[in-house]
Motif scaffolding. Structure first.
Motif, PDB file in Angstrom:
ATOM      1  N   GLY A  42       1.016  -0.854   0.180  1.00  0.00           N
ATOM      2  CA  GLY A  42       0.121  -0.223  -0.061  1.00  0.00           C
ATOM      3  C   GLY A  42       0.964   1.322   0.249  1.00  0.00           C
ATOM      4  N   GLY A  43       1.798   1.358   0.865  1.00  0.00           N
ATOM      5  CA  GLY A  43       2.425   2.160   0.943  1.00  0.00           C
ATOM      6  C   GLY A  43       3.912   2.374  -0.607  1.00  0.00           C
ATOM      7  N   ALA A  44       4.311   1.532  -0.987  1.00  0.00           N
ATOM      8  CA  ALA A  44       4.697   2.152  -2.428  1.00  0.00           C
ATOM      9  C   ALA A  44       3.913   2.379  -3.887  1.00  0.00           C
ATOM     10  N   ALA A  45       2.427   2.049  -3.417  1.00  0.00           N
ATOM     11  CA  ALA A  45       2.027   2.726  -4.512  1.00  0.00           C
ATOM     12  C   ALA A  45       1.212   3.710  -4.119  1.00  0.00           C
ATOM     13  N   GLU A  46       1.119   4.087  -3.372  1.00  0.00           N
ATOM     14  CA  GLU A  46       0.458   5.685  -2.249  1.00  0.00           C
ATOM     15  C   GLU A  46       2.377   6.686  -2.795  1.00  0.00           C
ATOM     16  N   GLY A  47       2.960   5.709  -3.025  1.00  0.00           N
ATOM     17  CA  GLY A  47       4.881   6.178  -2.932  1.00  0.00           C
ATOM     18  C   GLY A  47       4.374   6.560  -4.438  1.00  0.00           C
ATOM     19  N   ALA A  48       3.748   5.868  -4.936  1.00  0.00           N
ATOM     20  CA  ALA A  48       4.775   5.867  -6.873  1.00  0.00           C
ATOM     21  C   ALA A  48       4.059   7.155  -7.341  1.00  0.00           C
ATOM     22  N   ALA A  49       2.299   6.703  -6.485  1.00  0.00           N
ATOM     23  CA  ALA A  49       1.322   7.560  -7.280  1.00  0.00           C
ATOM     24  C   ALA A  49       1.668   9.625  -6.862  1.00  0.00           C
ATOM     25  N   ALA A  50       2.373   9.870  -5.684  1.00  0.00           N
ATOM     26  CA  ALA A  50       2.702  11.378  -4.990  1.00  0.00           C
ATOM     27  C   ALA A  50       3.807  11.444  -5.627  1.00  0.00           C
ATOM     28  N   GLU A  51       4.564  10.755  -5.856  1.00  0.00           N
ATOM     29  CA  GLU A  51       6.598  10.645  -6.610  1.00  0.00           C
ATOM     30  C   GLU A  51       6.429   9.408  -7.958  1.00  0.00           C
ATOM     31  N   GLU A  52       6.672  10.994  -8.934  1.00  0.00           N
ATOM     32  CA  GLU A  52       7.234  10.066  -9.263  1.00  0.00           C
ATOM     33  C   GLU A  52       9.026   9.667 -10.247  1.00  0.00           C
ATOM     34  N   GLN A  53       9.600   8.796 -10.352  1.00  0.00           N
ATOM     35  CA  GLN A  53      10.979   8.602  -9.962  1.00  0.00           C
ATOM     36  C   GLN A  53      12.027   9.583 -10.547  1.00  0.00           C
ATOM     37  N   THR A  54      12.692   9.895 -10.633  1.00  0.00           N
ATOM     38  CA  THR A  54      13.185  10.719 -11.525  1.00  0.00           C
ATOM     39  C   THR A  54      15.261   9.659 -11.488  1.00  0.00           C
ATOM     40  N   GLU A  55      15.053   8.646 -10.842  1.00  0.00           N
ATOM     41  CA  GLU A  55      16.460   8.431 -11.022  1.00  0.00           C
ATOM     42  C   GLU A  55      16.346   6.946 -11.701  1.00  0.00           C
ATOM     43  N   ALA A  85      35.366  -3.776 -18.712  1.00  0.00           N
ATOM     44  CA  ALA A  85      34.214  -3.689 -19.759  1.00  0.00           C
ATOM     45  C   ALA A  85      33.329  -5.206 -20.637  1.00  0.00           C
ATOM     46  N   LYS A  86      34.184  -6.291 -20.428  1.00  0.00           N
ATOM     47  CA  LYS A  86      34.505  -7.495 -21.245  1.00  0.00           C
ATOM     48  C   LYS A  86      33.670  -8.053 -20.201  1.00  0.00           C
ATOM     49  N   ALA A  87      34.712  -7.590 -18.426  1.00  0.00           N
ATOM     50  CA  ALA A  87      34.184  -8.690 -17.520  1.00  0.00           C
ATOM     51  C   ALA A  87      32.821  -8.385 -16.697  1.00  0.00           C
ATOM     52  N   LEU A  88      32.086  -7.003 -17.715  1.00  0.00           N
ATOM     53  CA  LEU A  88      31.064  -6.942 -17.041  1.00  0.00           C
ATOM     54  C   LEU A  88      29.954  -7.204 -18.135  1.00  0.00           C
ATOM     55  N   VAL A  89      30.529  -7.538 -19.058  1.00  0.00           N
ATOM     56  CA  VAL A  89      29.801  -7.759 -20.403  1.00  0.00           C
ATOM     57  C   VAL A  89      30.056  -9.257 -20.047  1.00  0.00           C
ATOM     58  N   ASP A  90      31.208  -9.761 -19.970  1.00  0.00           N
ATOM     59  CA  ASP A  90      30.652 -10.933 -19.786  1.00  0.00           C
ATOM     60  C   ASP A  90      29.755 -12.099 -18.674  1.00  0.00           C
ATOM     61  N   GLY A  91      29.340 -11.002 -17.230  1.00  0.00           N
ATOM     62  CA  GLY A  91      29.006 -11.150 -16.305  1.00  0.00           C
ATOM     63  C   GLY A  91      27.134 -10.711 -16.472  1.00  0.00           C
ATOM     64  N   ALA A  92      26.635 -10.154 -17.767  1.00  0.00           N
ATOM     65  CA  ALA A  92      25.673 -10.112 -17.728  1.00  0.00           C
ATOM     66  C   ALA A  92      24.307 -10.729 -17.095  1.00  0.00           C
ATOM     67  N   PRO A  93      22.916 -10.624 -16.615  1.00  0.00           N
ATOM     68  CA  PRO A  93      22.998  -8.889 -15.674  1.00  0.00           C
ATOM     69  C   PRO A  93      23.927  -8.207 -15.287  1.00  0.00           C
ATOM     70  N   ALA A  94      24.005  -7.618 -15.874  1.00  0.00           N
ATOM     71  CA  ALA A  94      24.967  -6.488 -14.435  1.00  0.00           C
ATOM     72  C   ALA A  94      24.591  -4.885 -15.115  1.00  0.00           C
ATOM     73  N   PRO A  95      24.654  -4.380 -14.139  1.00  0.00           N
ATOM     74  CA  PRO A  95      24.228  -2.918 -13.915  1.00  0.00           C
ATOM     75  C   PRO A  95      25.068  -1.884 -14.139  1.00  0.00           C
ATOM     76  N   LEU A  96      25.231  -1.412 -14.830  1.00  0.00           N
ATOM     77  CA  LEU A  96      25.973  -0.660 -16.589  1.00  0.00           C
ATOM     78  C   LEU A  96      26.144   0.682 -15.134  1.00  0.00           C
ATOM     79  N   LYS A  97      24.724   2.112 -15.282  1.00  0.00           N
ATOM     80  CA  LYS A  97      24.764   2.835 -14.551  1.00  0.00           C
ATOM     81  C   LYS A  97      23.967   2.749 -13.890  1.00  0.00           C
ATOM     82  N   GLU A  98      23.650   3.674 -12.290  1.00  0.00           N
ATOM     83  CA  GLU A  98      22.754   3.763 -11.358  1.00  0.00           C
ATOM     84  C   GLU A  98      22.981   4.877 -10.793  1.00  0.00           C
ATOM     85  N   GLY A  99      21.400   5.397 -10.748  1.00  0.00           N
ATOM     86  CA  GLY A  99      20.756   6.839 -10.404  1.00  0.00           C
ATOM     87  C   GLY A  99      20.719   7.625 -11.265  1.00  0.00           C
ATOM     88  N   VAL A 100      20.862   7.932 -12.430  1.00  0.00           N
ATOM     89  CA  VAL A 100      21.078   8.504 -13.904  1.00  0.00           C
ATOM     90  C   VAL A 100      19.621   8.931 -13.925  1.00  0.00           C
TER      91      VAL A 100
END
Length: 122
Positions: A42-55, A85-100
């Motif tokens: 319930g809190g997640a639904a209310e939070g999503a409606a009240a505040e739009e994701q920016t990151e 970069a090769k290690a990151l691609v080989d290890g997919a799924p992997a986060p590339l950038k966070e909080g953008v």
């Protein structure tokens, strides 16, 4: 005499936050259940409606058939060296950038998909 749902909701609306917490704890104890999942949902639904994701997080889910192009795109986007970069691609799924921001996440997703990768923005 039966109490209606509306009467219960009106009574809860008049309570302080601490009183509501105490009520929930008493209900959990009396009925042997946990309201944590319901409160979080319930809190997640209310939070999503009240505040739009920016990151947003850009996650490489799969490198695809043209791994070399994907590695080049990852290097360009992240500033990593060839080995990293090769290690990151080989290890997919992997986060590339966070909080953008949304625009940067969409641009990075388009760039990587053009190189042949599968990308997810969360």
């Amino acid at each position: 005499m039966s109490i209606t749902n509306e009467q219960i909701l009106d009574a809860v609306a008049d309570m302080s936050v601490m009183q509501v917490v105490e009520l929930i704890e008493a209900m959990e104890e009396k009925f042997g259940v946990s309201a944590a999942a319901a409160v979080v949902a319930g809190g997640a639904a209310e939070g999503a409606a009240a505040e739009e994701q920016t990151e947003f997080d850009v996650i490489l889910t799969e490198a695809g058939a043209n791994k070399v192009s994907v590695i080049k795109a990852v290097r360009g986007a992240t500033g990593l060296g060839l080995k990293e970069a090769k290690a990151l691609v080989d290890g997919a799924p992997a986060p590339l950038k966070e909080g953008v921001e949304k625009e940067e996440a969409d641009a990075l997703k388009a760039q990587l998909e053009e190189a042949g990768a599968s990308v997810e923005v969360k």
